[in-house]
Design an enzyme around this catalytic site. Structure first.
Site, PDB file in Angstrom:
ATOM      1  N   ARG A 238      35.090  39.000  46.196  1.00 44.62           N
ATOM      2  CA  ARG A 238      35.839  38.846  44.951  1.00 44.62           C
ATOM      3  C   ARG A 238      35.139  37.783  44.108  1.00 44.62           C
ATOM      4  O   ARG A 238      34.611  36.783  44.639  1.00 44.62           O
ATOM      5  CB  ARG A 238      37.285  38.400  45.218  1.00 44.62           C
ATOM      6  CG  ARG A 238      38.203  39.495  45.743  1.00 44.62           C
ATOM      7  CD  ARG A 238      38.457  40.616  44.757  1.00 44.62           C
ATOM      8  NE  ARG A 238      39.361  41.636  45.265  1.00 44.62           N
ATOM      9  CZ  ARG A 238      39.003  42.723  45.936  1.00 44.62           C
ATOM     10  NH1 ARG A 238      37.722  42.956  46.181  1.00 44.62           N
ATOM     11  NH2 ARG A 238      39.907  43.600  46.352  1.00 44.62           N
ATOM     12  N   GLU A 267      36.848  41.155  35.496  1.00 44.49           N
ATOM     13  CA  GLU A 267      36.226  42.485  35.547  1.00 44.49           C
ATOM     14  C   GLU A 267      36.911  43.411  34.552  1.00 44.49           C
ATOM     15  O   GLU A 267      38.127  43.391  34.473  1.00 44.49           O
ATOM     16  CB  GLU A 267      36.345  43.059  36.962  1.00 44.49           C
ATOM     17  CG  GLU A 267      35.559  42.221  37.969  1.00 44.49           C
ATOM     18  CD  GLU A 267      35.605  42.739  39.404  1.00 44.49           C
ATOM     19  OE1 GLU A 267      36.209  43.794  39.634  1.00 44.49           O
ATOM     20  OE2 GLU A 267      35.045  42.077  40.267  1.00 44.49           O
ATOM     21  N   HIS A 286      31.486  46.597  40.710  1.00 49.99           N
ATOM     22  CA  HIS A 286      32.451  46.650  41.820  1.00 49.99           C
ATOM     23  C   HIS A 286      32.450  48.034  42.505  1.00 49.99           C
ATOM     24  O   HIS A 286      33.454  48.742  42.500  1.00 49.99           O
ATOM     25  CB  HIS A 286      33.864  46.304  41.315  1.00 49.99           C
ATOM     26  CG  HIS A 286      34.747  45.759  42.407  1.00 49.99           C
ATOM     27  ND1 HIS A 286      35.682  44.776  42.188  1.00 49.99           N
ATOM     28  CD2 HIS A 286      34.836  46.056  43.720  1.00 49.99           C
ATOM     29  CE1 HIS A 286      36.311  44.510  43.329  1.00 49.99           C
ATOM     30  NE2 HIS A 286      35.812  45.276  44.266  1.00 49.99           N
TER      31      HIS A 286
END
Ligand code: GLV
Length: 320
Positions: A238, A267, A286
């Site tokens: 993360r 994000e 991601h």
């Protein structure tokens, strides 16, 4: 009476369809991929079950808008997007997708590591930009992976899977984790070290720890300063675990060989983010668990939990 289920994204029809036996389903199907927050807050008003992605925040505010909520199903193994304490206070259950994405994510981490070490994306850009005129010895030289030392921060399922792969590259494996992994140490020869030692001794530092109050900002200016000047830093966990400003300043000063980031504090990362101006930053959207098989398996794990709940049984993969 069927229970009301709200889904925050367009999920594949064949995955969602069987759930209609148990639920009245509403799904965000607009062209705009992310449901605007105010629409989400309105949508949860009468729903008992909410199926979310890691990009949806399930917090106190949302819970105040969802008085009937009983279950939140998260399409991710990480659940930092869900305020578990707030859910618990209200007796709301949550489930996630552990296990099924371990190998896919570990494969990806090795890919990120090799790509940064050997400058693969940069070399491809070089070719496409017409810079490849001939072959010469020091052209786009990278850094060896085989035989190097890898330090893994967070030795859970994925961390261990990364370590097993690193063994195949004859790497020395250091790790730091809240708990010692004695069995893995004995079986594979992983070596437990302090975070400080790990940062000082590793050629490759890989972050695989969950994001929580203990790990927010875990890698800041001081920690980056401890790393070897030509170390590689990889984060597929993360974003908030690394202080991005400190990382930028460190890279800017010429320290670190490269950084591979699949996750960011915010994000999607803003295209004018300073980190994206640096050639030795490999930034990805991601995609750690993004194989067709694994994303399907993750969806099916959620479906299993939702089916059980729909049948009045305890859902599988509960987050406790
Ligand atoms: C992905 O980041 C996940 O937590 O599953």
């Amino acid at each position: 009476m069927k229970k009301k289920l709200f889904i925050t994204r367009k999920f594949p029809t064949h995955i969602v369809e069987p759930l209609k036996e148990y639920y009245d389903i509403e799904q965000w199907e607009e062209e705009e991929i992310v449901i605007p927050r105010e629409k989400l807050l309105a949508a949860v008003a009468d729903c008992e079950v909410l199926w979310v992605t890691l990009a949806d925040q399930v917090d106190e505010e949302l819970l105040l808008h969802a008085p009937n909520l009983k279950l939140v199903t998260n399409l991710a193994v990480g659940f930092n997007n869900i305020d578990i304490k707030a859910l618990r206070k209200r007796g709301i259950m949550a489930t996630n997708t552990p296990g099924v994405l371990t190998n896919t994510t570990a494969d990806f981490v090795m890919g990120l590591l090799l790509a940064t070490a050997r400058r693969i994306p940069e070399s491809e850009r070089y070719l496409r930009e017409g810079k490849w005129k001939s072959w010469y010895p020091m052209q786009l030289v990278g850094k060896d992976v085989s035989g190097a030392t890898i330090g893994i921060i967070g030795m859970g399922r994925i961390g261990q899977a990364v370590a097993r792969r690193a063994k195949g590259f004859d790497m020395k494996i250091l790790y730091n984790n809240r708990r010692r992994r004695h069995e893995a140490e004995e079986m594979y020869g992983f070596e437990y070290v302090s975070l400080e030692d790990l940062l000082q001794q590793s050629d490759y530092v890989v972050i695989m720890t969950p994001y929580n109050n203990d790990t927010v900002g875990l890698i800041g200016a001081e920690e980056l300063a401890l790393m070897k000047d030509d170390a590689v830093l990889i984060n597929a966990s993360r974003g908030g675990i690394i202080d991005e400003n400190a990382l930028y300043e460190t890279l800017k000063s010429g320290k670190l060989w490269a950084v591979g980031l699949d996750v960011f504090e915010h994000e999607p990362i803003a295209l004018d983010h300073p980190l994206l101006t640096l050639p030795n930053v490999l930034a990805l959207p991601h995609i750690g668990s993004a194989s067709l098989q694994t994303r399907t398996a993750m969806l099916m794990l959620n479906v299993k939990a939702l089916t059980a709940f729909g049948q009045g049984k305890a859902p599988s993969n509960r987050i406790d």
